[in-house]
Design a protein around this motif. Structure first.
Motif, PDB file in Angstrom:
ATOM      1  N   MET A  83     -20.033 -49.946 -15.535  1.00 14.88           N
ATOM      2  CA  MET A  83     -19.121 -48.799 -15.623  1.00 14.88           C
ATOM      3  C   MET A  83     -19.641 -47.800 -16.652  1.00 14.88           C
ATOM      4  O   MET A  83     -20.040 -48.196 -17.756  1.00 14.88           O
ATOM      5  N   ASN A  84     -19.612 -46.529 -16.291  1.00 16.11           N
ATOM      6  CA  ASN A  84     -20.010 -45.527 -17.284  1.00 16.11           C
ATOM      7  C   ASN A  84     -18.830 -45.233 -18.221  1.00 16.11           C
ATOM      8  O   ASN A  84     -17.730 -45.770 -18.047  1.00 16.11           O
ATOM      9  N   ALA A  85     -19.097 -44.364 -19.213  1.00 16.26           N
ATOM     10  CA  ALA A  85     -18.092 -44.135 -20.263  1.00 16.26           C
ATOM     11  C   ALA A  85     -16.784 -43.582 -19.692  1.00 16.26           C
ATOM     12  O   ALA A  85     -15.695 -43.993 -20.109  1.00 16.26           O
ATOM     13  N   SER A  86     -16.871 -42.642 -18.741  1.00 15.75           N
ATOM     14  CA  SER A  86     -15.630 -42.039 -18.227  1.00 15.75           C
ATOM     15  C   SER A  86     -14.840 -43.055 -17.394  1.00 15.75           C
ATOM     16  O   SER A  86     -13.611 -43.056 -17.425  1.00 15.75           O
ATOM     17  N   GLU A  87     -15.545 -43.926 -16.671  1.00 17.64           N
ATOM     18  CA  GLU A  87     -14.842 -44.974 -15.908  1.00 17.64           C
ATOM     19  C   GLU A  87     -14.142 -45.950 -16.858  1.00 17.64           C
ATOM     20  O   GLU A  87     -13.019 -46.380 -16.611  1.00 17.64           O
ATOM     21  N   GLN A  88     -14.834 -46.272 -17.966  1.00 17.29           N
ATOM     22  CA  GLN A  88     -14.220 -47.174 -18.953  1.00 17.29           C
ATOM     23  C   GLN A  88     -12.985 -46.527 -19.571  1.00 17.29           C
ATOM     24  O   GLN A  88     -11.973 -47.191 -19.819  1.00 17.29           O
ATOM     25  N   CYS A  89     -13.088 -45.215 -19.801  1.00 16.08           N
ATOM     26  CA  CYS A  89     -11.963 -44.479 -20.384  1.00 16.08           C
ATOM     27  C   CYS A  89     -10.764 -44.511 -19.430  1.00 16.08           C
ATOM     28  O   CYS A  89      -9.618 -44.695 -19.853  1.00 16.08           O
ATOM     29  N   ARG A  90     -11.045 -44.372 -18.115  1.00 11.93           N
ATOM     30  CA  ARG A  90      -9.945 -44.401 -17.129  1.00 11.93           C
ATOM     31  C   ARG A  90      -9.310 -45.795 -17.077  1.00 11.93           C
ATOM     32  O   ARG A  90      -8.089 -45.927 -16.982  1.00 11.93           O
ATOM     33  N   ALA A  91     -10.151 -46.813 -17.151  1.00 13.64           N
ATOM     34  CA  ALA A  91      -9.618 -48.180 -17.130  1.00 13.64           C
ATOM     35  C   ALA A  91      -8.735 -48.420 -18.359  1.00 13.64           C
ATOM     36  O   ALA A  91      -7.642 -48.999 -18.271  1.00 13.64           O
ATOM     37  N   PHE A  92      -9.227 -47.943 -19.510  1.00  9.53           N
ATOM     38  CA  PHE A  92      -8.472 -48.073 -20.766  1.00  9.53           C
ATOM     39  C   PHE A  92      -7.121 -47.367 -20.658  1.00  9.53           C
ATOM     40  O   PHE A  92      -6.074 -47.932 -20.986  1.00  9.53           O
ATOM     41  N   MET A  93      -7.148 -46.138 -20.153  1.00  8.64           N
ATOM     42  CA  MET A  93      -5.903 -45.366 -20.038  1.00  8.64           C
ATOM     43  C   MET A  93      -4.932 -46.021 -19.048  1.00  8.64           C
ATOM     44  O   MET A  93      -3.720 -45.960 -19.217  1.00  8.64           O
ATOM     45  N   THR A  94      -5.486 -46.648 -18.022  1.00 11.83           N
ATOM     46  CA  THR A  94      -4.637 -47.335 -17.037  1.00 11.83           C
ATOM     47  C   THR A  94      -3.869 -48.474 -17.714  1.00 11.83           C
ATOM     48  O   THR A  94      -2.661 -48.639 -17.500  1.00 11.83           O
ATOM     49  N   ILE A  95      -4.576 -49.247 -18.540  1.00 12.67           N
ATOM     50  CA  ILE A  95      -3.920 -50.374 -19.228  1.00 12.67           C
ATOM     51  C   ILE A  95      -2.853 -49.848 -20.193  1.00 12.67           C
ATOM     52  O   ILE A  95      -1.726 -50.356 -20.240  1.00 12.67           O
ATOM     53  N   VAL A  96      -3.211 -48.807 -20.961  1.00  9.39           N
ATOM     54  CA  VAL A  96      -2.263 -48.259 -21.940  1.00  9.39           C
ATOM     55  C   VAL A  96      -1.020 -47.707 -21.227  1.00  9.39           C
ATOM     56  O   VAL A  96       0.116 -47.988 -21.630  1.00  9.39           O
ATOM     57  N   ARG A  97      -1.254 -46.935 -20.161  1.00 11.54           N
ATOM     58  CA  ARG A  97      -0.115 -46.371 -19.403  1.00 11.54           C
ATOM     59  C   ARG A  97       0.784 -47.476 -18.868  1.00 11.54           C
ATOM     60  O   ARG A  97       2.007 -47.411 -18.943  1.00 11.54           O
ATOM     61  N   LYS A  98       0.148 -48.518 -18.330  1.00 15.71           N
ATOM     62  CA  LYS A  98       0.916 -49.632 -17.754  1.00 15.71           C
ATOM     63  C   LYS A  98       1.762 -50.298 -18.842  1.00 15.71           C
ATOM     64  O   LYS A  98       2.934 -50.632 -18.625  1.00 15.71           O
ATOM     65  N   GLU A  99       1.160 -50.474 -20.028  1.00 12.52           N
ATOM     66  CA  GLU A  99       1.882 -51.122 -21.129  1.00 12.52           C
ATOM     67  C   GLU A  99       3.069 -50.274 -21.593  1.00 12.52           C
ATOM     68  O   GLU A  99       4.163 -50.794 -21.816  1.00 12.52           O
ATOM     69  N   ILE A 100       2.832 -48.965 -21.740  1.00 15.28           N
ATOM     70  CA  ILE A 100       3.921 -48.087 -22.192  1.00 15.28           C
ATOM     71  C   ILE A 100       5.048 -48.081 -21.159  1.00 15.28           C
ATOM     72  O   ILE A 100       6.229 -48.190 -21.500  1.00 15.28           O
ATOM     73  N   LYS A 101       4.651 -47.996 -19.897  1.00 16.09           N
ATOM     74  CA  LYS A 101       5.655 -47.982 -18.823  1.00 16.09           C
ATOM     75  C   LYS A 101       6.466 -49.276 -18.853  1.00 16.09           C
ATOM     76  O   LYS A 101       7.673 -49.275 -18.623  1.00 16.09           O
TER      77      LYS A 101
END
Lengths: 257, 305
Positions: A1-19
């Motif tokens: 995974m490149n940096a932007s893909e990793q960033c999207r994966a990270f944001m997905t986890i954070v969003r899911k947790e906040i939700k």
């Protein structure tokens, strides 16, 4: 995974947790506000008015930073431990394990999810405290840094607990028998100066002592322990917890067969 | 053309000492529809678990297209979509969120993940249920949700571990149609199933695993060609005589209007019809006594036991 893909994966986890914690806010956000309000009323107003000054401040002023930090610690910890253990329990953690998301991104995603809950509750509890006392921030930068470091440390601790837990009982044992005593003995309600030398020495093994005192310094400008030493100890505990968490994820222990 | 999946000498010994895989090797070509069969505990799920990183291998090599899992597991994972045997999603989340989040874990932009989620939830008949908590879905819907989730990043290799277990016949048929469609579009599919009829209907190649060893790895056509004997049940229009006999065949009268006939390799069913015709008996319908693949499977597994 490149940096932007990793960033999207990270944001997905954070969003899911906040939700997740916003969806169940009566279980995640409301209890801290109620509990801390009771602490403010009982320890701050009722008992505190008879105690008088501590560390040069009214007892209410003295306990508020400790109680805010107590809310941050318990919430950042319990968010990660319950969420990650829940995903182990219902096997939805496999969604992440089969994906190319790197382990450090998985860890950071859960930790930041816990940190956001810690911050959210900290803001709520701080607002509640304003009904009981006037809060003057001595050093805003120190307050922010110590809040972020502390919530990160206890989110990591919650992650480690979740990896080792085999049942829902296991995720309540550590908060009940370890975390709560450490918080109560960490100088939330009293100054270290009140302790005999021996117990003051023993208290220095308690990471909550550094957390509470560094935060109290940020708010009130007084601390029982050296500020730099506090930062150093918190940083050391955080680095150790991060390294151990990564070891658990990389080895796959208790996550992969 | 590089194979979709290459497994060489793969072995797995669990912590309790159980040897689940004993150095298996198999190859799945690109575009294939491959069935991995075996009795319970044979090693199917362990094999799949290793390929998609849920189980750590003890030894051996696994390559997914051009990516070796020891050298670049993230690249291998991008090629794979996995539909596990057990439901493994958060039952409190919605179907839409589950599929979109899975896209995020593969690094997809949110907008694209939402578009793909819509596409696959619609294709799998779940769009109307996209916003409800998944715990309220039926078993068949949950299975289809796991297929939608596995497809969101459009994998080149789709692995399904007993996808139609507990699914009703109508739903199973529609899932078959869907899988055949995406296979025709170029997705390589590996399927484990207990329904041998399913493997025969869908798959072109088959691997049979038993006690951690591959006992057969060939085309379904070749496997069926090796079948030595088939048993047919014939229903007659006229009453069958009590002393029914068909020269050259083993035949047994079941009741007044049905009989069982064994046809050996080299014999023809036309010969059966001719012999019955000579006795003035006309056949109204005919069927296999058992699934042909099932007979072969049982003989292979029992032979290896």
């Amino acid at each position: 995974m490149n940096a932007s893909e990793q960033c999207r994966a990270f944001m997905t986890i954070v969003r899911k947790e906040i939700k997740r914690y916003l969806r169940i806010w009566p279980q995640t956000l409301l209890p801290s506000a109620i509990t801390m309000s009771l602490y403010f009323v009982i320890f701050g107003s009722l008992i505190g008015s008879r105690i008088g000054e501590m560390g040069g401040f009214s007892y209410m002023e003295f306990v508020v930073p400790g109680l805010i930090m107590m809310a941050i610690v318990t919430n950042s910890y319990s968010n990660v431990v319950s969420s990650f253990f829940g995903s182990k329990f219902n096997h939805s953690v496999e969604e992440l394990l089969v994906s190319p998301t790197p382990n450090y991104v998985i860890l950071l995603g859960y930790v930041v999810g816990g940190v956001t809950r810690g911050l959210f509750v900290a803001i709520v509890v701080t607002l509640v405290s304003l009904f009981f006392t006037r809060l003057h921030i001595h050093n805003f930068f120190i307050v922010i840094v110590i809040v972020l470091m502390t919530s990160t440390l206890f989110a990591l601790a919650g992650f480690i607990n979740a990896v080792f837990a085999n049942s829902f009982d296991d995720i309540s044992i550590i908060p009940t028998f370890v975390l709560t005593p450490l918080i109560y003995l960490g100088g939330v309600f009293y100054s270290m100066d009140l302790l005999p030398d021996f117990w003051a020495g023993v208290s220095k093994l308690n990471p909550l002592v550094y957390v509470v005192n560094a935060f109290r310094y940020g708010v009130l400008g007084v601390s029982d322990v050296n500020l730099l030493f506090s930062f150093g100890m918190i940083g050391l505990f955080t680095a150790a917890a991060f390294a151990f968490s990564m070891h658990l994820l990389n080895s796959g222990k208790r996550l992969r067969q | 053309m590089i194979p979709a999946l290459t497994i060489k000498n793969l072995s797995k010994v669990y912590d309790n000492g159980f040897e689940a895989l004993k150095g298996i090797s198999l190859t799945v070509e690109q575009g294939d529809f491959y069935a991995l069969l075996g009795p319970n505990g044979a090693g199917k799920s362990t094999t799949i678990g290793i390929v998609c990183s849920l189980v750590s291998k003890t030894d051996g090599q696994v390559q997914v297209f051009d990516a070796d899992i020891d050298e670049d597991f993230p690249a291998a994972k991008k090629y794979i979509g996995i539909v596990p045997q057990e439901f493994n999603f958060n039952m409190f989340e919605t179907a839409f969120d589950i599929v979109v989040n899975q896209g995020g874990y593969y690094g997809m932009p949110v907008k694209l993940a939402r578009q793909r989620a819509e596409k696959y939830l619609k294709e799998l008949g779940l769009w109307d249920k996209r916003a409800v908590a998944t715990r309220t879905l039926s078993g068949g819907m949950k299975r289809r949700l796991m297929i939608a989730r596995a497809l969101v990043h459009q994998p080149k290799l789709l692995i399904l571990d007993e996808p139609t277990a507990g699914v009703d016949i109508e739903m199973r048929r529609s899932m078959w149609d869907f899988l055949q469609k995406i296979n025709a579009e170029g997705t390589t599919i590996i399927l484990t199933t207990h329904y041998l009829e399913e493997a025969e209907a869908l798959c072109r190649h088959i691997g049979i695993i038993n006690h951690g060893e591959i006992v057969e790895d060939t085309s379904i056509r070749e496997l069926l060609r090796r079948l030595q004997r088939e048993v047919f049940i014939l229903d007659s229009v006229e009453d069958l005589p009590e002393d029914l006999s068909l020269p050259g065949f083993v035949a047994r009268r079941i009741d007044a209007h049905s009989m069982e006939v064994e046809v050996e390799k080299g014999q023809h069913i036309n010969q059966v019809f001719a012999a019955l015709d000579a006795q003035g008996i006309h056949v109204s319908s005919m069927r296999n006594r058992a699934n042909r693949l099932e007979e072969m499977f049982v003989s292979l597994v029992e032979g290896a036991a």
